[in-house]
Design an enzyme around this catalytic site. Structure first.
Site: not given
Length: 167
Positions: A75, A77, A128
């Site tokens: 949700l 923008h 990672d």
């Protein structure tokens, strides 16, 4: 309690209409850290990690992630960010790396999610890059430090009495 802006009157999730909101300068800062073995931190500091420069890669990943926040968080923008900054600092006391992020925009909605996404992805990238050396690393303390601009005004994590308890 404040009404949730991403839930309509019937309880359904919706994207907030920001069309009538004032255009203002909006800034948000976030932080997080990766706790690891001292040997793993030494590997990062030495620049000898097999995958390359851990901190530089994490900074770039955080910046790239902030720019794509709207693709990750349903949700949010899409924003025309004017600045994203990510810093990764070695902290012997953790031991580990402290990550801070800042996002800026001149627009109709805030940049808290962009700053938080930048920090989160930078921390994940650190994990990672050196996970082969230390799979027990912990990503901790990701939180909003401050935000300014917009109708809701300014926020600083330390201004709320229970902020440290929830962080």
């Amino acid at each position: 309690m404040t009404r949730l802006t991403h839930v309509d009157a019937s309880g359904k999730a919706n994207m907030v209409d920001v069309g009538d909101k004032a255009v203002t300068q909006r800034v948000a800062q976030a932080e997080g850290h990766v706790v690891m073995l001292p040997e793993t931190l030494a590997l990062i500091r030495s620049g000898e990690a097999k995958k390359g420069d851990v901190l530089a890669t994490a900074r770039i990943a955080g910046i790239m992630a902030a720019k794509r926040t709207h693709e990750l968080i349903p949700l949010c923008h899409p924003l025309n960010l004017t600045k994203v900054k990510v810093d990764c600092t070695i902290d012997e006391a953790l031991p580990g790396v402290r990550v801070t992020g800042e996002a800026r925009v001149t627009g109709q909605t805030g940049v808290e999610m962009e700053a938080l996404t930048a920090v989160s992805v930078a921390c994940l990238t650190i994990y990672d890059m050196v996970k082969a050396a230390d799979r027990a690393m912990r990503i901790e303390g990701i939180r909003l430090l401050a935000k300014s601009g917009g109708k809701s005004g300014d926020f600083r994590a330390g201004d709320r009495p229970d902020a440290e308890k929830t962080a």
